[in-house]
Design a protein around this motif. Structure first.
Motif, PDB file in Angstrom:
ATOM      1  N   THR A  93       0.829  -1.196   0.000  1.00  0.00           N
ATOM      2  CA  THR A  93       0.000   0.000   0.000  1.00  0.00           C
ATOM      3  C   THR A  93       0.873   1.260   0.000  1.00  0.00           C
ATOM      4  N   ALA A  94       0.557   2.207  -0.876  1.00  0.00           N
ATOM      5  CA  ALA A  94       1.245   3.502  -0.900  1.00  0.00           C
ATOM      6  C   ALA A  94       0.521   4.426   0.075  1.00  0.00           C
ATOM      7  N   TYR A  95       0.949   4.428   1.332  1.00  0.00           N
ATOM      8  CA  TYR A  95       0.187   5.104   2.383  1.00  0.00           C
ATOM      9  C   TYR A  95       0.103   6.616   2.184  1.00  0.00           C
ATOM     10  N   SER A  96       1.188   7.251   1.755  1.00  0.00           N
ATOM     11  CA  SER A  96       1.146   8.702   1.583  1.00  0.00           C
ATOM     12  C   SER A  96       0.143   9.096   0.506  1.00  0.00           C
ATOM     13  N   VAL A  97       0.099   8.333  -0.580  1.00  0.00           N
ATOM     14  CA  VAL A  97      -0.856   8.609  -1.644  1.00  0.00           C
ATOM     15  C   VAL A  97      -2.268   8.254  -1.183  1.00  0.00           C
ATOM     16  N   MET A  98      -2.402   7.170  -0.440  1.00  0.00           N
ATOM     17  CA  MET A  98      -3.714   6.758   0.045  1.00  0.00           C
ATOM     18  C   MET A  98      -4.339   7.843   0.920  1.00  0.00           C
ATOM     19  N   GLU A  99      -3.527   8.411   1.795  1.00  0.00           N
ATOM     20  CA  GLU A  99      -4.055   9.444   2.689  1.00  0.00           C
ATOM     21  C   GLU A  99      -4.508  10.673   1.906  1.00  0.00           C
TER      22      GLU A  99
END
Length: 261
Positions: free
Chosen positions: A245-251
């Motif tokens: 999961t790309a967390y920074s993009v997800m947020e």
């Protein structure tokens, strides 16, 4: 009388085949540290990554022991080998460690995503079992890897003693040299394969294609990557995670895209 402590159990596989030199070195290096069971492809399965056999039946065959390790070959992929070994060969025991390798060839940078050696470690990771992938940048199948012994033993001992965080495995690559500058814990570098296809004309009148390619380093100045480490004589150690999961993009996307009916 104090009960004798049970030896740790290590499951080994690879993508070069059960007969490979790298696997034999690995068994020899670790034979006094653990009980070892090998389940590896019957032939080379490089580039199979995390593929498994959904349709064709699979076959296991008992082979000659290597350095005291019980050896089985499997007709499937490296991941098939791990799945079959866990289900059929270990009598319900869970390995203390799963190892892929020692691979004959570099599995740094984007090779991580193609590698059957890494497929072994990722399958172990998905089963929440501590896992390591070992690779040598020496592509010669007859390469002498004896100088890797102390390093392999050190890494294995450390993981056996300390474990690994859930969902994390190790991708360890050795540069092609006799002596190393040291060890670098580093990130996977950005790069890509270019000129990957060679087209040829068959004498019978049809075209066929070879998958080849050249690696292109897209951040040659970066000094915190596996590619830099290997180019400068270091053993590269890259912690690799199951959760992609790309967390920074997800947020950011969640703030912009999320709605409630």
């Amino acid at each position: 009388m104090e009960k004798e402590k049970k030896r740790p159990l290590i499951l080994i596989s690879n993508d070069d085949g059960y007969h490979s030199g790298g696997l034999r070195y690995l068994c020899e290096f670790l034979k006094d540290m653990a009980e070892i069971i090998v389940c590896a492809p019957e032939a080379a399965r490089s580039g199979f990554a995390c593929a498994f056999s959904a349709v064709p039946p699979l076959y296991l065959k008992r082979r000659k022991d290597i350095a005291g390790a019980e050896v089985w070959s499997c007709t499937g992929t490296p991941v098939d080998c791990v799945k079959l070994a866990l289900d059929q060969l270990l009598d319900g025991r869970t390995p203390d460690l799963i190892i892929g390798g020692i691979n004959h060839g570099d599995n740094s940078t984007v090779n991580t995503h193609y590698s059957g050696t890494m497929g072994v470690a990722m399958e172990g990771c998905m089963k929440y079992i501590p896992s390591i992938a070992f690779s040598s940048c020496d592509y010669n199948p007859e390469a002498n890897l004896s100088h890797l012994r102390s390093y392999v033993r050190m890494f294995v001992k450390r993981v056996l003693n300390e474990g690994m965080p859930k969902g994390i495995c190790l991708n360890i690559n050795f540069p092609r040299r006799e002596e190393f500058a040291g060890i670098k814990v580093c990130r996977m570098s950005f790069g890509r394969w270019v000129n990957e296809v060679v087209k040829e004309r068959h004498p019978h009148g049809y075209d066929f294609y070879w998958m080849v390619g050249q690696y292109q380093n897209d951040e040659p100045e970066a000094t915190d990557t596996d590619r830099w480490a290997l180019a400068n004589g270091y053993i590269s150690v890259t912690p690799t995670q199951m959760d992609v999961t790309a967390y920074s993009v997800m947020e950011r996307m969640a703030q912009e895209w999320n709605t409630e009916e």
